[in-house]
Write an enzyme that holds these catalytic residues in place. Structure first.
Site, PDB file in Angstrom:
ATOM      1  N   ASP A   1      -1.667  -1.001   5.970  1.00 43.95           N
ATOM      2  CA  ASP A   1      -1.878  -0.432   7.305  1.00 43.95           C
ATOM      3  C   ASP A   1      -3.335  -0.387   7.716  1.00 43.95           C
ATOM      4  OD1 ASP A   1      -2.631   2.971   7.048  1.00 43.95           O
ATOM      5  OD2 ASP A   1      -2.278   1.711   5.296  1.00 43.95           O
TER       6      ASP A   1
ATOM      7  N   ASP B   1       0.875  -1.169   0.000  1.00 46.63           N
ATOM      8  CA  ASP B   1       0.000   0.000   0.000  1.00 46.63           C
ATOM      9  C   ASP B   1       0.916   1.224   0.000  1.00 46.63           C
ATOM     10  OD1 ASP B   1      -2.373   1.658   0.488  1.00 46.63           O
ATOM     11  OD2 ASP B   1      -1.595   1.828   2.529  1.00 46.63           O
TER      12      ASP B   1
END
Length: 216
Positions: A170, A11
């Site tokens: 996350d 990400d």
């Protein structure tokens, strides 16, 4: 020493790059355009991760505004682009971790819900554009995270089975995408992990520093 995952997919916002202040400023400028009050960065953090339209939608809902999002989004995108390079920083440990993985011949990719047109300038800003062989934005495919489709797409590009690769993120959006794709997932504590209990989540690792990836 060989690495257990031939492919690692990252990400971007909240995992590699701390861009919260810039995203919050773009959103607040948009709210001001519509005579709505600015909101704290901490509040914006809870809205990041599901793509820009959802971000703006949550902000306008919270403000009690019924404004048509189609009218709002062009202005937001102008602010987003203008604020993109105001103050982003790489989280501690990101550069050495990426360099070490490259040194072990691990293929690296990015799967983000950020609009693809804004990903390249950000990577270029940090000199990372050559590090990632594949970069998917939130508008690169018909589906975005939390669908596992983008992760499966990246794995297929490299000829790697999803279960043999690793997703690093996350947020609950990243986690759900990995689960949907059947891909192992590692999570960082320092990002924007709304809706995710990092103490109980089923993950390969939960890290305070990306360099902990090297010990897997």
């Amino acid at each position: 020493m060989s690495y257990p995952y031939p492919l690692v997919v990252f990400d971007l916002d909240g995992t590699l790059v701390d861009s919260a202040a810039d995203i919050a400023e773009a959103l607040n400028r948009t709210l001001q355009d519509w005579q709505l009050p600015r909101v704290p960065e901490a509040t914006v953090l809870t809205w990041i991760g599901d793509g820009v339209r959802r971000l703006v939608e949550q902000a306008f809902d919270a403000a009690g505004s019924q404004t048509d999002l189609d009218a709002v989004m062009p202005g937001f995108m102008r602010h987003y682009e203008a604020c993109l390079l105001r103050s982003p920083r790489l989280f501690d440990g990101v550069e050495p971790a990426l360099q070490a993985l490259q040194a072990r011949d691990v293929r690296l990719a990015i799967c983000t819900n950020k609009p693809s047109a804004l990903v390249a300038p950000l990577l270029q800003h940090f000199g990372l554009q050559a590090v990632f062989a594949v970069v998917l934005g939130g508008d690169s495919l018909p589906e975005r995270k939390p669908s596992g489709a983008p992760l499966r797409h990246i794995a297929a590009h490299f000829g790697v089975a999803p279960e043999a690769a690793l997703m690093v993120g996350d947020s609950i959006t990243d986690y759900r995408a990995a689960v949907d794709a059947g891909m192992p997932v590692a999570l960082v504590r320092y990002g924007y992990p709304r809706g995710l209990d990092l103490d109980t989540v089923q993950a390969v690792a939960v890290m305070d520093d990306l360099q902990e990836l090297l010990a897997l």
